[in-house]
Design an enzyme around this catalytic site. Structure first.
Site, mmCIF file in Angstrom:
data_model
loop_
_atom_site.group_PDB
_atom_site.id
_atom_site.type_symbol
_atom_site.label_atom_id
_atom_site.label_comp_id
_atom_site.label_asym_id
_atom_site.label_seq_id
_atom_site.Cartn_x
_atom_site.Cartn_y
_atom_site.Cartn_z
ATOM 1 N N GLU A 1 3.311 23.148 18.439
ATOM 2 C CA GLU A 1 3.345 21.758 17.930
ATOM 3 C C GLU A 1 3.932 20.766 18.938
ATOM 4 O OE1 GLU A 1 2.317 24.195 15.727
ATOM 5 O OE2 GLU A 1 2.072 22.593 14.267
ATOM 6 N N ARG B 1 5.740 31.405 17.254
ATOM 7 C CA ARG B 1 4.692 30.442 16.855
ATOM 8 C C ARG B 1 4.036 29.965 18.137
ATOM 9 N NH1 ARG B 1 4.509 26.416 12.404
ATOM 10 N NH2 ARG B 1 2.262 26.011 12.249
ATOM 11 N N HIS C 1 2.269 17.417 17.820
ATOM 12 C CA HIS C 1 2.483 16.290 16.903
ATOM 13 C C HIS C 1 1.868 15.000 17.433
ATOM 14 C CE1 HIS C 1 4.602 18.400 13.923
ATOM 15 N NE2 HIS C 1 5.659 18.677 14.654
ATOM 16 N N ARG D 1 -6.411 -10.497 2.687
ATOM 17 C CA ARG D 1 -5.920 -11.872 2.883
ATOM 18 C C ARG D 1 -4.690 -11.919 3.770
ATOM 19 N NH1 ARG D 1 -5.503 -13.459 -3.306
ATOM 20 N NH2 ARG D 1 -4.304 -11.549 -3.147
HETATM 21 P P1 NAP Z 1 -3.050 -1.882 -3.344
HETATM 22 O O1 NAP Z 1 -2.582 -0.906 -2.357
HETATM 23 O O2 NAP Z 1 -2.076 -2.688 -4.085
HETATM 24 O O3 NAP Z 1 -4.059 -2.845 -2.573
HETATM 25 C C1 NAP Z 1 -4.682 -3.905 -3.219
HETATM 26 C C2 NAP Z 1 -5.453 -4.747 -2.204
HETATM 27 O O4 NAP Z 1 -6.066 -5.784 -2.889
HETATM 28 C C3 NAP Z 1 -4.598 -5.334 -1.133
HETATM 29 O O5 NAP Z 1 -5.272 -5.110 0.100
HETATM 30 C C4 NAP Z 1 -4.490 -6.802 -1.480
HETATM 31 O O6 NAP Z 1 -4.466 -7.451 -0.236
HETATM 32 C C5 NAP Z 1 -5.766 -7.034 -2.287
HETATM 33 N N1 NAP Z 1 -5.597 -7.992 -3.406
HETATM 34 C C6 NAP Z 1 -4.619 -8.021 -4.338
HETATM 35 N N2 NAP Z 1 -4.831 -9.005 -5.204
HETATM 36 C C7 NAP Z 1 -5.961 -9.618 -4.831
HETATM 37 C C8 NAP Z 1 -6.700 -10.718 -5.327
HETATM 38 N N3 NAP Z 1 -6.302 -11.383 -6.399
HETATM 39 N N4 NAP Z 1 -7.809 -11.102 -4.670
HETATM 40 C C9 NAP Z 1 -8.218 -10.430 -3.582
HETATM 41 N N5 NAP Z 1 -7.568 -9.381 -3.058
HETATM 42 C C10 NAP Z 1 -6.458 -8.980 -3.685
HETATM 43 O O7 NAP Z 1 -3.944 -1.188 -4.454
HETATM 44 P P2 NAP Z 1 -5.028 -0.039 -4.343
HETATM 45 O O8 NAP Z 1 -5.736 -0.042 -3.045
HETATM 46 O O9 NAP Z 1 -5.834 -0.206 -5.558
HETATM 47 O O10 NAP Z 1 -4.175 1.253 -4.450
HETATM 48 C C11 NAP Z 1 -3.393 1.515 -5.612
HETATM 49 C C12 NAP Z 1 -2.388 2.613 -5.349
HETATM 50 O O11 NAP Z 1 -3.060 3.842 -5.268
HETATM 51 C C13 NAP Z 1 -1.644 2.373 -4.058
HETATM 52 O O12 NAP Z 1 -0.343 1.944 -4.296
HETATM 53 C C14 NAP Z 1 -1.631 3.707 -3.418
HETATM 54 O O13 NAP Z 1 -0.323 4.237 -3.371
HETATM 55 C C15 NAP Z 1 -2.484 4.630 -4.260
HETATM 56 N N6 NAP Z 1 -3.495 5.232 -3.375
HETATM 57 C C16 NAP Z 1 -3.097 6.109 -2.434
HETATM 58 C C17 NAP Z 1 -4.018 6.656 -1.579
HETATM 59 C C18 NAP Z 1 -3.616 7.658 -0.513
HETATM 60 O O14 NAP Z 1 -4.427 8.065 0.271
HETATM 61 N N7 NAP Z 1 -2.392 8.099 -0.433
HETATM 62 C C19 NAP Z 1 -5.344 6.309 -1.673
HETATM 63 C C20 NAP Z 1 -5.731 5.397 -2.648
HETATM 64 C C21 NAP Z 1 -4.792 4.859 -3.487
HETATM 65 P P3 NAP Z 1 -4.391 -9.044 -0.019
HETATM 66 O O15 NAP Z 1 -3.677 -9.559 -1.225
HETATM 67 O O16 NAP Z 1 -3.651 -9.248 1.265
HETATM 68 O O17 NAP Z 1 -5.802 -9.471 0.098
#
Ligand code: NAP
Ligand code: SF4
Length: 667
Positions: free
Chosen positions: A164, A214, A252, A558
């Site tokens: 690693e 390892r 890493h 945004r």
């Molecule tokens: P999020 O992370 O809160 O992202 C929401 C996005 O929408 C942001 O990019 C925000 O950016 C935009 N947004 C918010 N309000 C808006 C509006 N009124 N008009 C236009 N754009 C708007 O939510 P999410 O992507 O739905 O994810 C939800 C949760 O699921 C996350 O907290 C995450 O932890 C989890 N998740 C995790 C993974 C992973 O791989 N670990 C994958 C998917 C989801 P702007 O406001 O800057 O435009």
């Protein structure tokens, strides 16, 4: 059922009860004030669950080899007594345990870092000092001394971390070793450090003590080892007295994912298979092996003699016992997400597990029978509701689980349809079986009403989230627009040009899903990441064509600044690199103007621009779903709100499941 996996391994002086190695994983308890007691409980549970051999997280053999300023060391008499609680607990449960000795070298996050040469690592803060000959000799002695002390503490062996990209690996490869003395230059000189450590260790511990090395079989960095060099070192290690060779994949600093969920299962077992015929001691394979079937297949086909799994034992301490008792369907499978284990460790927090919040909290979160059995309603069979309902029932409560859809899983049902996230299916399978096992009464297709819930002693509202609707001129009239939930759930076909509004975790997942190639085999995956399966190039990497998708995708945000990284510390870079490779255009610091037949109108750096999208996918976060909220005050004292229903912002499954289990332990 798994004859090869459960077959004992005779090492001559000792016998392992099966072919399962619990691979080394730093938990953060190594540095915790009463961490050794907690570690004892943690490893004890895995030993009780039937693991053949456990390897601890890394302990430094000396002061300057610590990874962080406060990282744990194992180098003094006082450590012998302190660690006995760990070895005795593991032995009490019939297990065996080896201590990992890890010298961080140039990966050390402190200014006293040492390495073969003074070449700074791209992921480190400090350039290392080049080691003097005296420091090299002392470090060899330190490894041997720590091994001797480990033996006195009751450990059954040590694992010498030679992969690693840590110190020993830094000596082996010309990438990090530019020395002119007997420790650098030719390959023979560069592997001298590794071999002297093994020889000195063997002299100190005698013949009846396990030494695992390892070995970095595939460095995945430029100027790494060639296949011939790896074989030469493996053979020399065997002669020097190593008992078992474990496989290391990737430094890493490598720009190739090696353990994240996107990595296909058992994607690197072929590497061990190539090395195995060249040595006569047992070899261990690892990386993204998370089911007994995969482990069995690897062993049955002769790719390796043992299988190492680390994170799967965070997810389920009883993995081996369940496999051996034909209860495979009850294994809580590691989904490779890294969200509560490695992501936590990288943030300096204690590791745990998204699907098993009890991992590393064995002394704090105990599931005990309830004092008084109650009738409890849980509303919503998403991750939070499932975790809560099954834990409540395990404690003896009478639980009814209401789900308005025709199946369980909630947001996990969406996640499992994202390419590379199919593992979420395993968690749903696990909970479906836990519902049966614990006796939860599941009411599908049932939207809970206030009247239905009145008679329960406690009510858990885990009703989840729904996609946020955004205000934008033309959005309601446009047939181009779809929210992410409908897109994924109903498999809505998208056009050639797609705009994704929102670049959070889900926006990134959607962009990745849209641009995923139709057929994607393991060979394709290795090719996409530039991995040379013939291992004829140094480090196992070759220059490769970028895989560009035929779709035009814009990922939009945004906020100004970095985007497309996804939320995970250890996986965000993989998402970003994947999207870049597929030509996804990421635009930030913009405003949305309107949607019409021409497409999505935005304003970027003061300029109006039309993205001529055929499809616009809205991934703008979520809002809580709170059925009949206006009547909730009537349930005062017996209503508990968890998961996305409690708080939709930054919702993640780690919080949802943990909240569900913690509440269930209290009720
Ligand atoms: P999020 O992370 O809160 O992202 C929401 C996005 O929408 C942001 O990019 C925000 O950016 C935009 N947004 C918010 N309000 C808006 C509006 N009124 N008009 C236009 N754009 C708007 O939510 P999410 O992507 O739905 O994810 C939800 C949760 O699921 C996350 O907290 C995450 O932890 C989890 N998740 C995790 C993974 C992973 O791989 N670990 C994958 C998917 C989801 P702007 O406001 O800057 O435009
Ligand atoms: Fe596996 Fe995710 Fe749990 Fe880590 S947090 S052990 S990757 S399921």
């Amino acid at each position: 059922m798994y004859p090869h996996l459960l077959e004992p391994l005779d090492l001559g002086f000792t016998k392992l009860k099966n072919r399962v190695l619990m691979g080394s994983m730093h938990t953060g308890l190594e540095e915790d004030k009463s961490g050794l007691q907690k570690l004892a409980e943690f490893y004890g549970a895995r030993a009780k669950g039937g693991v053949g051999l456990i390897v601890t997280g890394g302990f430094s053999p000396n002061f300057r080899g610590r990874l962080h300023p406060f990282s744990a060391q194992f180098s003094k008499e006082k450590h012998v007594n302190a660690h006995k609680v760990v070895t005795e607990t593991v032995h009490k449960h019939g297990g065996k345990i080896a201590l990992q000795l890890l010298h961080a070298g140039r990966y050390a996050m402190h200014p006293l870092a040492l390495s073969a040469s003074g070449i700074k690592a791209p992921i480190a803060k400090f350039a290392p000092f080049e080691m003097s000959r005296r420091q090299i000799n002392n470090t060899i002695k330190d490894f041997a001394n720590s091994a001797k002390l480990a033996q006195q503490a009751g450990y059954d062996g040590v694992e010498i971390m030679g992969s690693e990209g840590y110190l020993i690996n830094q000596f082996i490869c010309s990438r990090t070793n530019a020395r002119y003395d007997e420790w650098g230059g030719s390959y023979e000189n560069r592997i001298r450090f590794a071999l002297e450590i093994v020889r000195a260790t063997r002299r100190q511990v005698g013949s009846d003590f396990i030494i695992i090395f390892r070995l970095s079989m595939l460095d995945l960095v430029e100027q790494g080892s060639t296949f011939e060099e790896v074989v030469e070192l493996a053979q020399a290690l065997e002669s020097a007295g190593v008992t078992l060779i474990n496989t290391g994949i990737g430094w890493h600093e490598a720009k190739v994912p090696t353990i994240a969920t996107q990595v296909p299962r058992a994607a690197f077992s072929w590497v061990t298979e190539k090395v195995k015929p060249h040595v006569s001691i047992p070899v261990i394979t690892c990386n993204r092996i998370n089911t007994p079937e995969d482990a069995e297949r690897i062993l049955a086909s002769g790719q390796a003699d043992m299988v190492s799994m680390a994170r799967p034992f965070l997810a389920d301490p009883e993995f081996v016992r369940k496999a051996s008792e034909s209860k495979r369907e009850l294994i809580n499978t590691c989904i490779g997400c890294n969200q509560a284990c490695l992501d936590n460790v990288f943030k300096g927090k204690r590791a745990s597990c998204l699907v098993n919040p009890i991992a590393c909290y064995e002394t704090e979160l105990k599931i005990t029978p309830a004092d008084k059995a109650k009738r409890i309603a849980v509303v919503g069979a998403g991750p939070a509701g499932l975790a809560c309902a099954t834990t409540l029932a395990e404690r003896g409560h009478e639980v009814e689980l209401f789900e308005k859809n025709d199946r369980i899983g909630g947001q996990f049902r969406l996640a499992m349809q994202i390419p590379g996230k199919e593992e979420f299916r395993e968690t749903i399978r696990y909970f479906a079986n836990r519902i049966d096992q614990t006796g939860v009464t599941l009411r599908l297709d049932t939207e809970a009403t206030k009247d239905m819930l009145d008679s329960f002693d406690e009510i858990v509202m885990a009703s989840g989230v729904e996609p946020r609707k955004i205000q934008l001129k033309g959005i309601d009239e446009s047939s181009k627009v779809v929210d992410y939930q409908t897109l994924i759930r109903e498999k809505v076909p998208v056009g050639e040009r797609v705009a994704v509004i929102g670049a959070g975790g889900i926006g990134v997942d959607v962009a990745s899903m849209i641009t995923e190639p139709q057929e994607h085999t393991l060979e394709d995956w290795l090719h996409d990441w530039g991995i040379d399966k013939s291992m004829s190039h140094a480090g196992g990497l070759y220059p490769h064509p970028e895989s560009i998708s035929d779709k035009q995708v814009w990922l939009l945000q945004r906020k100004k600044g970095r985007m497309g990284k996804g939320p995970g510390k250890t996986t965000g870079w993989i998402h970003k690199r994947t999207l870049e490779k597929r030509g996804v255009e990421m635009l930030s610091g913009l405003s949305y103007e309107n949607i019409d037949d021409k497409g999505l109108h935005i304003k970027l750096a003061g300029q109006e621009k039309v993205l001529d999208a055929d499809t616009v996918v809205v991934c703008a976060g979520q809002e809580s779903v709170r059925p009949f909220e206006d009547k909730w005050q009537q349930f005062e004292g017996k209503l508990h709100v968890i998961g996305g229903a409690d708080y939709a912002g930054e919702l993640d499954a780690v919080r949802a499941i943990r909240q569900g289990v913690e509440l269930a332990i209290k009720l």
